[in-house]
Design a protein around this motif. Sequence first.
Motif, PDB file in Angstrom:
ATOM      1  N   ASP A   1       0.824  -1.210   0.000  1.00 15.96           N
ATOM      2  CA  ASP A   1       0.000   0.000   0.000  1.00 15.96           C
ATOM      3  C   ASP A   1       0.858   1.261   0.000  1.00 15.96           C
ATOM      4  N   TYR A   2       1.952   1.225   0.745  1.00 16.58           N
ATOM      5  CA  TYR A   2       2.780   2.421   0.910  1.00 16.58           C
ATOM      6  C   TYR A   2       3.557   2.760  -0.366  1.00 16.58           C
ATOM      7  N   PHE A   3       4.144   1.725  -0.998  1.00 22.18           N
ATOM      8  CA  PHE A   3       4.998   1.982  -2.161  1.00 22.18           C
ATOM      9  C   PHE A   3       4.254   1.856  -3.491  1.00 22.18           C
ATOM     10  N   GLY A   4       3.103   1.252  -3.488  1.00 16.47           N
ATOM     11  CA  GLY A   4       2.302   1.151  -4.708  1.00 16.47           C
ATOM     12  C   GLY A   4       3.052   0.492  -5.848  1.00 16.47           C
ATOM     13  N   ASP A   5       3.132   1.184  -6.972  1.00 19.16           N
ATOM     14  CA  ASP A   5       3.779   0.631  -8.171  1.00 19.16           C
ATOM     15  C   ASP A   5       5.279   0.422  -7.982  1.00 19.16           C
ATOM     16  N   GLN A   6       5.867   1.068  -6.980  1.00 21.64           N
ATOM     17  CA  GLN A   6       7.310   0.948  -6.741  1.00 21.64           C
ATOM     18  C   GLN A   6       7.653  -0.229  -5.813  1.00 21.64           C
ATOM     19  N   TYR A   7       6.635  -0.984  -5.421  1.00 21.41           N
ATOM     20  CA  TYR A   7       6.815  -2.037  -4.409  1.00 21.41           C
ATOM     21  C   TYR A   7       7.926  -3.023  -4.768  1.00 21.41           C
ATOM     22  N   GLU A   8       7.966  -3.507  -5.993  1.00 20.52           N
ATOM     23  CA  GLU A   8       8.924  -4.542  -6.388  1.00 20.52           C
ATOM     24  C   GLU A   8      10.371  -4.074  -6.297  1.00 20.52           C
ATOM     25  N   SER A   9      10.600  -2.782  -6.469  1.00 24.99           N
ATOM     26  CA  SER A   9      11.980  -2.271  -6.465  1.00 24.99           C
ATOM     27  C   SER A   9      12.298  -1.407  -5.248  1.00 24.99           C
ATOM     28  N   ALA A  10      11.299  -1.172  -4.403  1.00 22.00           N
ATOM     29  CA  ALA A  10      11.495  -0.289  -3.245  1.00 22.00           C
ATOM     30  C   ALA A  10      12.459  -0.915  -2.242  1.00 22.00           C
ATOM     31  N   THR A  11      13.271  -0.070  -1.623  1.00 31.86           N
ATOM     32  CA  THR A  11      14.234  -0.533  -0.620  1.00 31.86           C
ATOM     33  C   THR A  11      14.180   0.362   0.615  1.00 31.86           C
ATOM     34  N   VAL A  12      14.666  -0.189   1.731  1.00 32.13           N
ATOM     35  CA  VAL A  12      14.837   0.580   2.968  1.00 32.13           C
ATOM     36  C   VAL A  12      16.227   0.273   3.513  1.00 32.13           C
ATOM     37  N   ILE A  13      16.731   1.169   4.339  1.00 31.04           N
ATOM     38  CA  ILE A  13      18.078   1.032   4.898  1.00 31.04           C
ATOM     39  C   ILE A  13      17.971   0.692   6.382  1.00 31.04           C
ATOM     40  N   ASP A  14      18.717  -0.321   6.819  1.00 31.89           N
ATOM     41  CA  ASP A  14      18.711  -0.664   8.245  1.00 31.89           C
ATOM     42  C   ASP A  14      19.727   0.194   8.997  1.00 31.89           C
ATOM     43  N   MET A  15      19.862  -0.035  10.300  1.00 33.96           N
ATOM     44  CA  MET A  15      20.735   0.795  11.129  1.00 33.96           C
ATOM     45  C   MET A  15      22.215   0.600  10.813  1.00 33.96           C
ATOM     46  N   PHE A  16      22.542  -0.460  10.073  1.00 35.72           N
ATOM     47  CA  PHE A  16      23.944  -0.719   9.723  1.00 35.72           C
ATOM     48  C   PHE A  16      24.305  -0.171   8.345  1.00 35.72           C
ATOM     49  N   GLY A  17      23.302   0.387   7.652  1.00 38.16           N
ATOM     50  CA  GLY A  17      23.536   0.905   6.313  1.00 38.16           C
ATOM     51  C   GLY A  17      23.276  -0.108   5.220  1.00 38.16           C
ATOM     52  N   ASN A  18      22.760  -1.286   5.593  1.00 38.02           N
ATOM     53  CA  ASN A  18      22.454  -2.309   4.594  1.00 38.02           C
ATOM     54  C   ASN A  18      21.115  -2.006   3.925  1.00 38.02           C
ATOM     55  N   GLU A  19      21.063  -2.229   2.625  1.00 32.11           N
ATOM     56  CA  GLU A  19      19.851  -1.977   1.855  1.00 32.11           C
ATOM     57  C   GLU A  19      19.039  -3.266   1.739  1.00 32.11           C
TER      58      GLU A  19
ATOM     59  N   PHE B   1      15.384  -4.980   0.095  1.00 27.48           N
ATOM     60  CA  PHE B   1      14.158  -4.867  -0.685  1.00 27.48           C
ATOM     61  C   PHE B   1      12.984  -5.075   0.267  1.00 27.48           C
ATOM     62  N   VAL B   2      12.020  -4.167   0.221  1.00 25.97           N
ATOM     63  CA  VAL B   2      10.902  -4.271   1.160  1.00 25.97           C
ATOM     64  C   VAL B   2      10.105  -5.556   0.932  1.00 25.97           C
ATOM     65  N   LYS B   3      10.103  -6.060  -0.289  1.00 24.97           N
ATOM     66  CA  LYS B   3       9.348  -7.279  -0.591  1.00 24.97           C
ATOM     67  C   LYS B   3       9.928  -8.509   0.113  1.00 24.97           C
ATOM     68  N   ASP B   4      11.186  -8.397   0.602  1.00 26.47           N
ATOM     69  CA  ASP B   4      11.841  -9.537   1.261  1.00 26.47           C
ATOM     70  C   ASP B   4      11.727  -9.503   2.788  1.00 26.47           C
ATOM     71  N   ILE B   5      11.307  -8.376   3.336  1.00 25.46           N
ATOM     72  CA  ILE B   5      11.344  -8.214   4.798  1.00 25.46           C
ATOM     73  C   ILE B   5      10.288  -9.086   5.472  1.00 25.46           C
ATOM     74  N   GLN B   6      10.760  -9.925   6.390  1.00 21.15           N
ATOM     75  CA  GLN B   6       9.873 -10.840   7.113  1.00 21.15           C
ATOM     76  C   GLN B   6       9.650 -10.418   8.563  1.00 21.15           C
ATOM     77  N   LEU B   7      10.595  -9.655   9.095  1.00 26.66           N
ATOM     78  CA  LEU B   7      10.500  -9.264  10.502  1.00 26.66           C
ATOM     79  C   LEU B   7      11.190  -7.920  10.694  1.00 26.66           C
ATOM     80  N   ILE B   8      10.616  -7.089  11.552  1.00 27.93           N
ATOM     81  CA  ILE B   8      11.194  -5.778  11.865  1.00 27.93           C
ATOM     82  C   ILE B   8      11.396  -5.695  13.370  1.00 27.93           C
ATOM     83  N   THR B   9      12.604  -5.327  13.789  1.00 28.92           N
ATOM     84  CA  THR B   9      12.882  -5.180  15.216  1.00 28.92           C
ATOM     85  C   THR B   9      13.893  -4.057  15.417  1.00 28.92           C
ATOM     86  N   THR B  10      14.318  -3.877  16.664  1.00 29.17           N
ATOM     87  CA  THR B  10      15.269  -2.805  16.968  1.00 29.17           C
ATOM     88  C   THR B  10      16.532  -3.379  17.607  1.00 29.17           C
ATOM     89  N   ASP B  11      17.509  -2.516  17.781  1.00 32.29           N
ATOM     90  CA  ASP B  11      18.807  -2.943  18.301  1.00 32.29           C
ATOM     91  C   ASP B  11      18.716  -3.498  19.719  1.00 32.29           C
TER      92      ASP B  11
END
Length: 377
Positions: A307-325, A327-337
């Motif tokens: 919903d957030y990325f719409g048409d850009q979903y397949e290629s959209a990326t986010v950066i973690d706290m270590f600077g690693n990129e 793909f949002v389509k691969d993210i299975q779990l989100i947590t903190t340090d």
Amino acid sequence: MKIKNIEASTLFEYNHGLRDHYEYKDAMFTNSLFKDFITANGMKSWDGESTKDIICLEFNYGTRSYEEEIKHIQKIARKARIEFKVAKNSGSQLQLERQQNKKKKIAELYRFALKHKDDYDKKTKEEIRTLFYNDGVSVEYLTYKKKGEVKRREIIHYRMLYRSTGKAKKGSCMFIRDSLWKKAHDFLYMGIKLPKHNAKLVEISAYAPLISSAIVGRVKINPRNILILKDVDTICKTNIVSVETDERKQCRAVPYENYELKSTLFDGQALIDTSIFPNWGRGYVLLRQHFTKMAAFCADIQGFYRDYFGDQYESATVIDMFGNEHFVKDIQLITTDNACKWLKFQLSYDYWCQKVEENGCLFGVVKTAHQSKLGDV
């Protein structure tokens, strides 16, 4: 799986020839990711029901000196004399025989103490713990014939492995057979080598056993599909009452106005995608892995990203706290340090991922929500 839970003081006395047996009770080596590992790496068991390769030791008591042992025997002898008089006056032959047998047993204890006078070694429970932690301990197992004769003796030497947070409250500890110690230790500690000075002993003793936590199930999560973010701290000013101790070690309540109170928003929490949330789970799962603990709440992560990325979903990326990129389509779990205790030991993200991958990418599920005993309230 059954293991022996042995009282350390009785084992110390048994090994010094001051007892004819050591006190123990049956305990359970519970299901865990560590149990999976050690079972696959040399731990032997009888039909998967019991093992001698791991034991639990409890340090509840110390040992007596020779003088204290004599005083103890004299004390029970005085009590036995009173009980003997009561039995004699009662006219009960059965009670009288019991007291006579007790009298003989006390006499045997006294003669035994005299004979082994030089073998007694008074130690506190803390001294026994230190001794066993540093040197390990040998345990003798006896197999008897039907007539009560000793058929076989087996002596196994154990080394201290870990104290879980739950066991630590009782002062008990897990020991493992010498030949398995290195494999088990390297697995629990992820190969971390502590420095000789200023080592984080308290921290590593608390976090290394996380992977040995009792679990009710497992869930497979690719560690490289976990988005780790920096936690968020909030500070608000409020009036508080602080409980403090004065110079006399007395507690006192001290009020403060406009005190800056810090709160960590997501401490130990996580979101787990519905696609991998176990179908037997209810709302959340408490997860364990190497130096990792988190309460993961079921969420439609991928639905949100679509919903957030719409048409850009397949290629959209986010950066973690270590600077690693990622793909949002691969993210299975989100947590903190704060869920990642391995960060306290300067381990890299890639190193932790490698250790999780070596473990089959399995995370242990300690528990999930269950229906209230009060029903729907």
